[in-house]
Design a protein around this motif. Structure first.
Motif, PDB file in Angstrom:
ATOM      1  N   ASP A 129       0.831  -1.209   0.000  1.00 23.24           N
ATOM      2  CA  ASP A 129       0.000   0.000   0.000  1.00 23.24           C
ATOM      3  C   ASP A 129       0.864   1.258   0.000  1.00 23.24           C
ATOM      4  O   ASP A 129       0.606   2.206  -0.744  1.00 23.24           O
ATOM      5  N   GLN A 130       1.904   1.261   0.834  1.00 22.38           N
ATOM      6  CA  GLN A 130       2.786   2.428   0.878  1.00 22.38           C
ATOM      7  C   GLN A 130       3.580   2.571  -0.418  1.00 22.38           C
ATOM      8  O   GLN A 130       3.811   3.681  -0.901  1.00 22.38           O
ATOM      9  N   MET A 131       3.983   1.456  -0.993  1.00 23.05           N
ATOM     10  CA  MET A 131       4.673   1.503  -2.285  1.00 23.05           C
ATOM     11  C   MET A 131       3.751   2.082  -3.362  1.00 23.05           C
ATOM     12  O   MET A 131       4.171   2.903  -4.192  1.00 23.05           O
ATOM     13  N   ALA A 132       2.486   1.656  -3.347  1.00 21.35           N
ATOM     14  CA  ALA A 132       1.518   2.151  -4.329  1.00 21.35           C
ATOM     15  C   ALA A 132       1.307   3.653  -4.176  1.00 21.35           C
ATOM     16  O   ALA A 132       1.242   4.395  -5.157  1.00 21.35           O
ATOM     17  N   LYS A 133       1.212   4.114  -2.933  1.00 20.92           N
ATOM     18  CA  LYS A 133       1.018   5.543  -2.684  1.00 20.92           C
ATOM     19  C   LYS A 133       2.224   6.354  -3.130  1.00 20.92           C
ATOM     20  O   LYS A 133       2.103   7.539  -3.447  1.00 20.92           O
ATOM     21  N   ALA A 134       3.389   5.720  -3.151  1.00 20.09           N
ATOM     22  CA  ALA A 134       4.602   6.404  -3.598  1.00 20.09           C
ATOM     23  C   ALA A 134       4.745   6.370  -5.114  1.00 20.09           C
ATOM     24  O   ALA A 134       5.721   6.884  -5.655  1.00 20.09           O
ATOM     25  N   GLY A 135       3.764   5.758  -5.813  1.00 22.94           N
ATOM     26  CA  GLY A 135       3.780   5.788  -7.270  1.00 22.94           C
ATOM     27  C   GLY A 135       4.098   4.470  -7.939  1.00 22.94           C
ATOM     28  O   GLY A 135       4.201   4.405  -9.168  1.00 22.94           O
ATOM     29  N   ASP A 136       4.259   3.380  -7.168  1.00 24.89           N
ATOM     30  CA  ASP A 136       4.577   2.071  -7.749  1.00 24.89           C
ATOM     31  C   ASP A 136       3.291   1.433  -8.274  1.00 24.89           C
ATOM     32  O   ASP A 136       2.454   0.948  -7.513  1.00 24.89           O
ATOM     33  N   LYS A 137       3.115   1.439  -9.608  1.00 19.46           N
ATOM     34  CA  LYS A 137       1.898   0.898 -10.213  1.00 19.46           C
ATOM     35  C   LYS A 137       1.806  -0.617 -10.044  1.00 19.46           C
ATOM     36  O   LYS A 137       0.715  -1.178  -9.924  1.00 19.46           O
ATOM     37  N   GLY A 138       2.964  -1.298 -10.054  1.00 18.51           N
ATOM     38  CA  GLY A 138       2.958  -2.742  -9.874  1.00 18.51           C
ATOM     39  C   GLY A 138       2.437  -3.129  -8.502  1.00 18.51           C
ATOM     40  O   GLY A 138       1.660  -4.082  -8.361  1.00 18.51           O
TER      41      GLY A 138
END
Length: 269
Positions: free
Chosen positions: A216-225
């Protein structure tokens, strides 16, 4: 854009040209009219002189010569005052016509000035409107940029709350020295204490954090994968294969499902 005064006057000209022409023609005709009336006065004076002479002859005075005194009296009391009145009337008429002509020019100019002022006011209102719109667009752009920075900061802060700092190459507060860093494509790379590459799942296990919280935190940082993976994995590192199989039955989704499987393998190896 407001027009020049000359351009507006030219546009109004057809509405005034007829009246101006009429007034000018009347002014031009005055000398001829005056001369015609003067000729009439002269003819009347000559006839009066003849009448005076004829009257004298009837009275038996004609043989003594032309009665100059009576003729002079007529000229001074009738003819000359009539001529003076004629020229006075002509001058008054000319002044009146010239004033009417000038009034037409003044009215045309005043109307043109009013139209020009309206157009200038309209231009000023449009200028102020454009400036206001530009200012609002700049404000919105600044606000959007600030919001984007805030979102980015929040995402980085979220990552940091798990790993003790910003997203790139951050060292954990506890649980060894495994590190994560964000690449230029917004994805993340993970290494163990020896600098060897590890998966996101291994990193989460090493840090003792929930796997989905990490994603979730990776996604919020812009990681689409990571955002895509959230739809298929759980905190137990298990994959929802039933969902993948169900989606894979649609031929149009085959490529997407295949890419998703590869993505999940990369996160979980």
């Amino acid at each position: 854009m407001a027009r020049t005064l000359d351009a507006i006057i030219s546009e109004l000209d057809p509405g005034y040209a007829g009246s101006r022409t009429t007034a000018q023609n009347q002014i031009n005709a005055l000398p001829g009219e005056t001369q015609s009336q003067l000729d009439g006065l002269k003819a009347t004076a000559e006839q009066s002189h003849e009448d005076i002479l004829g009257g004298a002859r009837r009275r038996g005075l004609g043989f003594g010569g032309i009665p100059i005194g009576e003729q002079v009296k007529y000229d001074s009391t009738v003819f000359k005052p009539a001529v003076a009145n004629l020229y006075s009337a002509q001058n008054a008429r000319r002044s009146s016509l010239e004033e009417s002509l000038n009034a037409l020019y003044r009215d045309q100019r005043q109307q043109a000035l009013g139209i020009q002022q309206t157009e200038l006011s309209r231009d000023e209102q449009q200028r102020q409107f454009n400036e206001n719109m530009a200012f609002q667009r700049e404000q919105m752009a600044r606000q959007e940029a600030e919001a984007a920075r805030d979102r980015a900061a929040a995402s980085t802060a979220g990552i940091g709350s798990y790993f003790g700092g910003g997203g790139g190459g951050t060292q954990a507060k506890s649980g060894g020295t495994a590190q994560m860093s964000q690449r230029g494509d917004k994805g993340f790379s993970f290494t163990d204490a020896n600098g060897n590459a590890i998966s996101a799942a291994t990193f989460a296990k090493t840090k003792g954090i929930e796997f989905r919280a990490l994603l979730d935190q990776m996604a919020k940082a812009g990681d689409k994968g990571a955002a895509q993976a959230l739809g298929y994995v759980g905190n137990d590192f298990g994959v929802n294969n039933d969902k993948l199989r169900q989606e894979g039955r649609d031929v149009s989704n085959a490529l997407y499902v295949d890419q998703t499987r590869k993505l999940l393998n990369a996160l979980l190896w």
